[in-house]
Enzyme design. Structure first.
Site, short mmCIF file in Angstrom:
data_model
loop_
_atom_site.label_atom_id
_atom_site.label_comp_id
_atom_site.label_asym_id
_atom_site.label_seq_id
_atom_site.Cartn_x
_atom_site.Cartn_y
_atom_site.Cartn_z
N SER A 30 -5.57 -9.38 20.97
CA SER A 30 -5.86 -10.50 19.88
C SER A 30 -5.64 -11.73 20.71
O SER A 30 -4.59 -12.05 21.01
CB SER A 30 -5.42 -10.32 18.67
OG SER A 30 -4.22 -9.82 18.46
N HIS A 44 -11.11 -8.37 17.91
CA HIS A 44 -11.14 -6.99 19.02
C HIS A 44 -12.37 -6.52 18.98
O HIS A 44 -13.09 -5.92 18.17
CB HIS A 44 -10.16 -6.17 18.41
CG HIS A 44 -8.85 -6.29 18.63
ND1 HIS A 44 -7.90 -5.50 19.12
CD2 HIS A 44 -7.94 -7.35 18.14
CE1 HIS A 44 -6.70 -5.93 18.95
NE2 HIS A 44 -6.65 -7.02 18.57
N HIS A 103 -4.86 0.46 17.53
CA HIS A 103 -3.45 0.24 17.09
C HIS A 103 -3.03 1.52 16.21
O HIS A 103 -3.74 2.06 15.75
CB HIS A 103 -3.24 -1.15 16.35
CG HIS A 103 -3.79 -2.33 17.24
ND1 HIS A 103 -4.81 -2.66 17.03
CD2 HIS A 103 -2.88 -2.99 17.71
CE1 HIS A 103 -4.82 -3.75 17.96
NE2 HIS A 103 -3.51 -4.17 18.21
N TYR A 146 -1.34 1.37 13.61
CA TYR A 146 -1.56 1.05 12.21
C TYR A 146 -2.91 1.30 11.66
O TYR A 146 -2.98 1.22 10.52
CB TYR A 146 -1.12 -0.46 12.05
CG TYR A 146 -2.05 -1.36 12.45
CD1 TYR A 146 -3.20 -1.58 12.23
CD2 TYR A 146 -1.48 -2.20 13.62
CE1 TYR A 146 -4.24 -2.46 12.96
CE2 TYR A 146 -2.41 -3.14 14.05
CZ TYR A 146 -3.66 -3.36 13.81
OH TYR A 146 -4.56 -4.30 14.50
N GLU A 147 -3.71 1.68 12.58
CA GLU A 147 -5.04 2.19 12.11
C GLU A 147 -5.08 3.76 11.34
O GLU A 147 -6.23 3.87 10.67
CB GLU A 147 -6.47 2.23 13.13
CG GLU A 147 -6.34 0.52 13.33
CD GLU A 147 -7.45 0.41 14.78
OE1 GLU A 147 -8.25 1.04 14.93
OE2 GLU A 147 -6.88 -0.29 15.80
N ALA A 161 -0.84 -10.50 21.46
CA ALA A 161 -0.38 -11.56 20.91
C ALA A 161 0.85 -10.90 20.16
O ALA A 161 0.68 -9.86 19.68
CB ALA A 161 -1.47 -12.16 19.87
N MET A 166 2.58 -5.15 17.58
CA MET A 166 1.91 -3.78 17.06
C MET A 166 1.35 -3.08 18.15
O MET A 166 0.26 -2.07 17.71
CB MET A 166 1.25 -4.07 15.65
CG MET A 166 2.03 -4.75 14.91
SD MET A 166 1.15 -4.98 13.23
CE MET A 166 1.88 -6.41 12.30
N SER A 167 1.69 -3.11 19.31
CA SER A 167 0.65 -2.71 20.49
C SER A 167 1.66 -2.33 21.52
O SER A 167 2.80 -2.53 21.59
CB SER A 167 -0.69 -3.52 20.63
OG SER A 167 -0.02 -4.70 21.67
N ASN A 180 2.91 -16.82 16.81
CA ASN A 180 3.62 -17.27 15.60
C ASN A 180 5.09 -16.79 15.71
O ASN A 180 5.77 -16.02 16.68
CB ASN A 180 3.06 -16.53 14.27
CG ASN A 180 3.23 -15.01 14.53
OD1 ASN A 180 2.61 -14.13 15.08
ND2 ASN A 180 4.41 -14.44 13.96
N HIS A 204 -3.28 -13.95 10.05
CA HIS A 204 -4.04 -13.75 11.28
C HIS A 204 -4.67 -14.75 11.73
O HIS A 204 -4.80 -14.87 13.00
CB HIS A 204 -4.81 -12.47 10.95
CG HIS A 204 -5.35 -11.60 12.09
ND1 HIS A 204 -4.63 -11.14 13.10
CD2 HIS A 204 -6.73 -11.58 12.55
CE1 HIS A 204 -5.51 -10.74 14.12
NE2 HIS A 204 -6.81 -10.98 13.67
I1 8IG Z 1 0.09 -11.86 16.60
O1 8IG Z 1 5.12 -11.49 13.80
C1 8IG Z 1 1.58 -10.92 15.82
N1 8IG Z 1 1.61 -9.62 16.06
N2 8IG Z 1 5.05 -6.82 14.14
N3 8IG Z 1 5.19 -9.25 14.13
C2 8IG Z 1 4.66 -8.27 14.34
N4 8IG Z 1 3.45 -8.05 15.06
C3 8IG Z 1 2.87 -9.46 15.21
C4 8IG Z 1 3.48 -10.45 14.82
C5 8IG Z 1 4.58 -10.43 14.13
N5 8IG Z 1 2.80 -11.53 15.30
#
Ligand code: 8IG
Length: 276
Positions: free
Chosen positions: A39, A71, A97, A99-100, A127, A214-215, A238, A250
């Site tokens: 992303s 994506h 991912h 989480y899907e 990201a 998360m990847s 972030n 997001h």
């Molecule tokens: I962009 O702050 C992004 N992806 N786990 N934590 C997690 N995944 C992220 C974050 C975050 N920012």
């Protein structure tokens, strides 16, 4: 048997099938390097010029339809000028991912397909949240090592894989020659889709982590296990939970990615020809 049944029953055979389809569709028997664009990274790929080929990922065996904004789920092939030779880059715009909730196989199918398509080098971009308080939003960081807090492996069976040089030192040195301001950090893999609590971020920082996302981690392991060299680059989009007191969203991620796209694009364009 449907195209996604093979992914779960024999994931390596599914990767070989997808790689053969790529070779047929592109007319290119062997690609050299693969890029997975996370992303915020999708527009960085514009720096590579006009693609020689593009298709929707879900036209290929084993690929699922995309789930997240930013994506787009395309597979592209680029010809890259590398001095006296030409390189072929296979680019995945988007990824699957954990989480899907579809399991680990679709998460690593792209990199497995890339290795079976000939790629000896896999560039994983993402990201992420910045845990290290020295990091600024919009800053790219090279992944030096990881911590898997999901502990989900794409591998099964009694084959024990060494991960001491998972994120290739050789490639990190090449990238740092290209941009000497780049820092390195440790990336934590968090399943999501929830972001962390502030207490969890404190735990991660205490463990020695700099970045959280998360990847990337399962893909790095799967690519390495098949013999490819891996480069991981995170774009801090972030500050992690509790670092600034702001809430996470997001849209912030997408905006920070867009703002950094030109810099990330020229970094990739500069680095790729030096990798082989
Ligand atoms: I962009 O702050 C992004 N992806 N786990 N934590 C997690 N995944 C992220 C974050 C975050 N920012």
């Amino acid at each position: 048997m449907s195209k996604s049944d093979l992914l779960y029953s024999d994931p390596i055979a599914a990767a070989v099938a997808a790689a053969d389809e790529i070779a047929k569709k592109t007319g290119i028997a062997k690609h050299d390097v693969a890029l997975v664009m996370g992303s915020g990274w999708v527009s960085a790929v514009d720096a590579l010029g006009v693609p020689a080929f593009e298709c929707n990922a879900d036209e290929l065996t084993g690929f699922l339809s995309p789930a997240v904004e930013g994506h787009s789920g395309k597979v592209r092939s680029y010809e890259i000028d590398a001095g006296d030779k030409k390189m072929r880059a296979l680019v995945f715009l988007g990824r699957t991912h954990l989480y899907e909730g579809k399991g680990i196989e679709p998460v690593v199918h792209g990199v497995r397909t890339a290795v079976k398509a000939g790629c000896k080098i896999i560039i994983l971009t993402n990201a992420c949240g910045g845990i290290n308080t020295a990091y600024k939003v919009g800053q790219p960081v090279l992944i030096r090592d990881h911590i898997s807090l999901t502990a989900v492996s794409p591998l099964s069976g009694a084959t024990f894989v060494d991960l001491t040089d998972l994120y290739s030192k050789r490639i990190r040195e090449i990238v740092k020659k290209e941009d000497s301001t780049l820092q390195e950090g440790v990336y934590v893999h968090w399943r999501g889709p929830t972001y962390e609590t502030p207490a969890e971020i404190l735990m991660m920082r205490t463990m020695g982590a700099d970045l959280v996302g998360m990847s990337t981690v399962p893909e790095a392991i799967a690519a390495h296990a098949l013999g490819a060299e891996v480069l991981g680059i995170s774009l801090v989009t972030n500050a992690a939970a509790g670092v600034t007191g702001e809430k996470l969203n997001h849209e912030e991620v997408i905006a920070a990615g867009k703002a950094a796209a030109d810099r990330m694009g020229s970094l990739l364009k500069g680095v790729i020809p030096k990798l082989l």
